[in-house]
Motif scaffolding. Structure first.
Motif, PDB file in Angstrom:
ATOM      1  N   THR A  76      52.225  46.854  32.965  1.00  0.00           N
ATOM      2  CA  THR A  76      53.445  46.088  33.239  1.00  0.00           C
ATOM      3  C   THR A  76      54.019  46.399  34.624  1.00  0.00           C
ATOM      4  N   ASN A  77      54.236  47.686  34.908  1.00  0.00           N
ATOM      5  CA  ASN A  77      54.875  48.026  36.192  1.00  0.00           C
ATOM      6  C   ASN A  77      53.975  47.750  37.389  1.00  0.00           C
ATOM      7  N   LEU A  78      52.691  48.026  37.261  1.00  0.00           N
ATOM      8  CA  LEU A  78      51.777  47.769  38.374  1.00  0.00           C
ATOM      9  C   LEU A  78      51.754  46.273  38.687  1.00  0.00           C
ATOM     10  N   ALA A  79      51.635  45.444  37.643  1.00  0.00           N
ATOM     11  CA  ALA A  79      51.578  43.998  37.858  1.00  0.00           C
ATOM     12  C   ALA A  79      52.905  43.482  38.415  1.00  0.00           C
ATOM     13  N   ALA A  80      54.030  43.908  37.808  1.00  0.00           N
ATOM     14  CA  ALA A  80      55.338  43.418  38.267  1.00  0.00           C
ATOM     15  C   ALA A  80      55.588  43.853  39.707  1.00  0.00           C
ATOM     16  N   GLY A  81      55.202  45.084  40.038  1.00  0.00           N
ATOM     17  CA  GLY A  81      55.390  45.582  41.401  1.00  0.00           C
ATOM     18  C   GLY A  81      54.557  44.811  42.410  1.00  0.00           C
ATOM     19  N   LEU A  82      53.319  44.526  42.054  1.00  0.00           N
ATOM     20  CA  LEU A  82      52.456  43.759  42.959  1.00  0.00           C
ATOM     21  C   LEU A  82      52.975  42.332  43.135  1.00  0.00           C
ATOM     22  N   LEU A  83      53.470  41.735  42.029  1.00  0.00           N
ATOM     23  CA  LEU A  83      54.010  40.372  42.130  1.00  0.00           C
ATOM     24  C   LEU A  83      55.207  40.354  43.069  1.00  0.00           C
ATOM     25  N   LEU A 157      43.432  45.655  34.355  1.00  0.00           N
ATOM     26  CA  LEU A 157      43.962  44.453  33.701  1.00  0.00           C
ATOM     27  C   LEU A 157      45.288  44.029  34.343  1.00  0.00           C
ATOM     28  N   GLY A 158      46.115  45.007  34.702  1.00  0.00           N
ATOM     29  CA  GLY A 158      47.391  44.699  35.370  1.00  0.00           C
ATOM     30  C   GLY A 158      47.158  44.000  36.693  1.00  0.00           C
ATOM     31  N   LEU A 159      46.146  44.445  37.409  1.00  0.00           N
ATOM     32  CA  LEU A 159      45.785  43.835  38.688  1.00  0.00           C
ATOM     33  C   LEU A 159      45.275  42.408  38.466  1.00  0.00           C
ATOM     34  N   ALA A 160      44.429  42.251  37.430  1.00  0.00           N
ATOM     35  CA  ALA A 160      43.827  40.942  37.162  1.00  0.00           C
ATOM     36  C   ALA A 160      44.882  39.916  36.770  1.00  0.00           C
ATOM     37  N   ILE A 161      45.857  40.349  35.969  1.00  0.00           N
ATOM     38  CA  ILE A 161      46.829  39.390  35.428  1.00  0.00           C
ATOM     39  C   ILE A 161      47.690  38.775  36.546  1.00  0.00           C
ATOM     40  N   THR A 162      47.843  39.486  37.673  1.00  0.00           N
ATOM     41  CA  THR A 162      48.695  38.952  38.746  1.00  0.00           C
ATOM     42  C   THR A 162      48.153  37.637  39.305  1.00  0.00           C
ATOM     43  N   ALA A 163      46.852  37.402  39.169  1.00  0.00           N
ATOM     44  CA  ALA A 163      46.277  36.157  39.677  1.00  0.00           C
ATOM     45  C   ALA A 163      46.753  34.952  38.875  1.00  0.00           C
ATOM     46  N   PHE A 164      47.236  35.184  37.655  1.00  0.00           N
ATOM     47  CA  PHE A 164      47.613  34.067  36.780  1.00  0.00           C
ATOM     48  C   PHE A 164      49.126  33.904  36.652  1.00  0.00           C
ATOM     49  N   GLY A 236      38.417  47.148  30.858  1.00  0.00           N
ATOM     50  CA  GLY A 236      38.628  47.589  32.245  1.00  0.00           C
ATOM     51  C   GLY A 236      37.665  46.895  33.190  1.00  0.00           C
ATOM     52  N   GLY A 237      36.398  46.791  32.750  1.00  0.00           N
ATOM     53  CA  GLY A 237      35.388  46.136  33.587  1.00  0.00           C
ATOM     54  C   GLY A 237      35.715  44.662  33.801  1.00  0.00           C
ATOM     55  N   ILE A 238      36.123  43.976  32.712  1.00  0.00           N
ATOM     56  CA  ILE A 238      36.485  42.558  32.829  1.00  0.00           C
ATOM     57  C   ILE A 238      37.665  42.403  33.798  1.00  0.00           C
ATOM     58  N   GLY A 239      38.672  43.280  33.624  1.00  0.00           N
ATOM     59  CA  GLY A 239      39.842  43.227  34.510  1.00  0.00           C
ATOM     60  C   GLY A 239      39.442  43.427  35.954  1.00  0.00           C
ATOM     61  N   ALA A 240      38.565  44.385  36.208  1.00  0.00           N
ATOM     62  CA  ALA A 240      38.170  44.687  37.590  1.00  0.00           C
ATOM     63  C   ALA A 240      37.455  43.502  38.220  1.00  0.00           C
ATOM     64  N   ILE A 241      36.592  42.835  37.437  1.00  0.00           N
ATOM     65  CA  ILE A 241      35.856  41.682  37.990  1.00  0.00           C
ATOM     66  C   ILE A 241      36.822  40.540  38.314  1.00  0.00           C
ATOM     67  N   ILE A 242      37.728  40.239  37.372  1.00  0.00           N
ATOM     68  CA  ILE A 242      38.701  39.158  37.624  1.00  0.00           C
ATOM     69  C   ILE A 242      39.562  39.511  38.834  1.00  0.00           C
ATOM     70  N   ALA A 243      40.026  40.766  38.892  1.00  0.00           N
ATOM     71  CA  ALA A 243      40.883  41.174  40.000  1.00  0.00           C
ATOM     72  C   ALA A 243      40.142  41.026  41.325  1.00  0.00           C
ATOM     73  N   SER A 246      39.761  37.152  42.146  1.00  0.00           N
ATOM     74  CA  SER A 246      40.879  36.207  42.259  1.00  0.00           C
ATOM     75  C   SER A 246      42.191  36.830  42.712  1.00  0.00           C
ATOM     76  N   PHE A 247      42.152  38.046  43.235  1.00  0.00           N
ATOM     77  CA  PHE A 247      43.387  38.679  43.699  1.00  0.00           C
ATOM     78  C   PHE A 247      44.005  37.867  44.836  1.00  0.00           C
ATOM     79  N   ARG A 248      45.309  37.639  44.774  1.00  0.00           N
ATOM     80  CA  ARG A 248      45.984  36.848  45.811  1.00  0.00           C
ATOM     81  C   ARG A 248      46.963  37.709  46.595  1.00  0.00           C
ATOM     82  N   TRP A 249      46.958  37.525  47.915  1.00  0.00           N
ATOM     83  CA  TRP A 249      47.823  38.317  48.796  1.00  0.00           C
ATOM     84  C   TRP A 249      49.133  37.630  49.112  1.00  0.00           C
ATOM     85  N   GLN A 250      49.182  36.332  48.824  1.00  0.00           N
ATOM     86  CA  GLN A 250      50.394  35.576  49.120  1.00  0.00           C
ATOM     87  C   GLN A 250      50.744  34.743  47.904  1.00  0.00           C
TER      88      GLN A 250
END
Lengths: 253, 308
Positions: A76-83, A157-164, A236-243, A246-250
């Motif tokens: 939660t915090n990693l994803a919210a912070g990155l967003l 997974l927190g990293l991956a979810i930010t793409a969506f 974890g592996g699935i999250g890492a691949i998605i992240a 599809s990770f977005r910087w903007q």
């Protein structure tokens, strides 16, 4: 490689300084689980723990809140912070410098994992000192290994979810809507002996219940189920691949 | 010094429903300050962000210091510095901390405290970014763009929100970059900024470059007619040979437009001396860069309407 390490350490260090100065992040990541541990232990602490032999219920809460703190900080915090950083243009700034992408992401994941592991240890210390949870020191390496594995998986997974998630305003609502139903059905806050079969299957296929069961089992002095470990690692592996893909910087235009 | 730092040809980029960049050609020489001017939505920022590697182009050739920015190589990033729109720094870090964090990513950065002094934030070095004013944050942006000691600086509206003092200081700093042999690509809304800094300017409108030149020659400025303005004492009339050309402004000043102002001025001042008439507020002006810019944009809009 030395450059990569030094830049990773640089971002780890400054993201850490920023985290420590941000009271809200510190509250949700660390005080929240400790607060739940205290309330649960005071209210239900006298019952016996399930599958715990003669261990008290407070032992179950200690393991459960250790897991909860990892979910809060790493997912939660990693994803919210990155967003938030993405919306503010902080990620865009980093992107404009010669910072390797993998180095920045590794720094953020390592920081989230550090906070998650430290909070887990604080939960154990609180359980032992304030609520009389018996602790055999020999279980600690196994328990910590499970906590670290879970922290790595949930960070990915927190990293991956930010793409969506479109923006930081939508972040907490979506993140909590995903995490809380799963947490409640996953033996984190309280053990659920008789769930409907479909819910049972679903909870076992998602990463949180295997994580909670493995953490509780090792904390009670037993062994983690290999099946649980594979599920945690696979997510974890699935999250890492998605992240990675599809990770977005903007923020989306 | 004739080698190009940036070379762009036929650059195109579309977003759903908009052709943001519609065939841009640019050549920016190493060691010069190049200003890209244009109204909001003209494609300035899209063009610059493609050069910086933030956005992918649809087609066209782009070379930045010999690199293709679409490939996002760290080797290119090590040699560029960016002041961008829509970026921010972590508000919980101090000015010195964020400066050290960014500097640490470059192989041979400048001294952090020196750069902080250069952008006038020495007394704020220990202050958290969140406590800075808007203008101070923009100065920090400029400092962060140069702390890596880059060869090429992208400055996208770097002085927006600056007070006049701070702008003068920023301009001095940008000239200093040029003196150090750096190349600067500047976008700005302020024509005086382009006039003061740029070796070359290009005007972009609706995704295309419509004019290029030096600030002195852009859009035929060097050959453009001059405007002679002055005030006459009450009750004095101009002789007929001037009166035919002159018009009175709303504020009561006389204006005469002349392709070649020298003989006309000679005649006019000769008459004034002979008749003891004082010509107060006498000025001779060529059109400002701003006027040239506005007429370029207006002509382009008119042509586009005719074509449609």
């Amino acid at each position: 490689m030395m450059r990569w390490l030094s830049i990773t350490f640089l971002h780890y260090r400054y993201a850490g300084i920023s985290f420590l100065r941000n009271p809200m992040a510190a509250f949700f990541g660390t005080l929240f689980p400790l607060m739940f541990l205290t309330i649960n232990s005071l209210v239900f602490g006298d019952f016996a723990a399930p599958d715990g032999g003669d261990l008290p219920m407070t032992a179950f809460y200690t393991a459960g809140m250790s897991v909860f703190s990892v979910i809060m900080t790493c997912f939660t915090n990693l994803a919210a912070g990155l967003l938030y950083d993405r919306d503010m243009g902080r990620l865009k700034r980093i992107r404009g410098t010669p910072t390797p992408i993998s180095s920045y992401i590794a720094a953020r994941i390592l920081l989230a994992m550090s906070v998650g592991v430290i909070t887990s240890i604080l939960c154990v210390i609180l359980g032992v000192t304030a609520f009389g949870v018996p602790l055999n020191l020999s279980i600690l390496p196994g328990f910590l290994a499970i906590i670290i594995l879970g922290a790595a998986s949930l960070s990915a997974l927190g990293l991956a979810i930010t793409a969506f998630i479109p923006n930081a305003q939508a972040g907490p609502a979506i993140l909590n809507a995903i995490s809380f139903p799963i947490i409640f059905g996953s033996n984190v806050f309280f053990p659920i002996p008789n769930m409907p079969r479909w819910l049972d299957l679903a909870a076992n296929a998602l990463p949180v219940r295997p994580f909670a069961d493995a953490a509780t089992a090792t904390f009670f002095g037993g062994r983690a189920d290999l099946h649980d470990l594979i599920i945690i690692a696979a997510w974890g592996g699935i999250g890492a691949i998605i992240a990675w893909r599809s990770f977005r910087w903007q923020p989306a235009r | 010094m004739t080698e190009a730092a940036i070379e762009v040809s036929g650059l195109r980029k579309a977003f759903p429903g908009v052709q943001a960049v519609a065939g841009v050609d640019l050549s920016i020489r190493t060691g010069t300050i190049f200003a890209l001017l244009g109204p909001n939505g003209a494609g300035k920022t899209t063009t610059v962000e493609i050069l910086e590697g933030y956005q992918q182009r649809d087609s066209g050739e782009v070379s930045v210091l010999g690199f293709d920015p679409a490939r996002n190589q760290l080797e290119m990033k090590r040699r560029i510095g960016i002041v961008s729109q829509e970026t921010a720094a972590d508000s919980f870090l101090t000015v010195r901390e964020i400066m050290a964090m960014i500097a640490g990513a470059y192989p041979a950065p400048r001294n952090v405290d020196e750069v902080i002094a250069l952008v006038g934030l020495s007394d704020k070095a220990g202050t958290r970014v969140g406590k800075l004013s808007g203008g101070q944050k923009r100065r920090l942006d400029v400092g962060l763009a140069i702390v890596g000691n880059p060869d090429l600086c992208f400055l996208d509206e770097p002085t927006t929100g600056f007070d006049p003092d701070a702008r003068q200081e920023a301009w001095a700093m940008i000239r200093e970059l040029k003196d150090m042999g750096k190349t600067v690509l500047l976008t700005t809304h302020y024509m005086d900024e382009a006039q003061n800094l740029a070796d070359e300017v290009a005007v972009i409108a609706v995704g295309r470059i419509i004019a290029t030149g030096t600030p002195e020659t852009l859009g035929g400025r060097a050959e453009a007619a001059s405007t002679i303005s002055f005030r006459l004492p009450a009750g004095t009339d101009l002789p007929d040979r001037f009166a035919a050309e002159a018009r009175m402004t709303r504020r009561g000043a006389m204006q005469i437009i002349a392709d070649d102002p020298v003989p006309l001025l000679n005649d006019l001042t000769g008459w004034a001396m002979a008749e003891s008439v004082s010509l107060t507020d006498l000025t001779v002006e060529r059109p400002t860069l701003e006027e040239i810019y506005l007429s370029l944009i207006a002509n382009d809009t008119a042509e586009r309407k005719e074509g449609a």
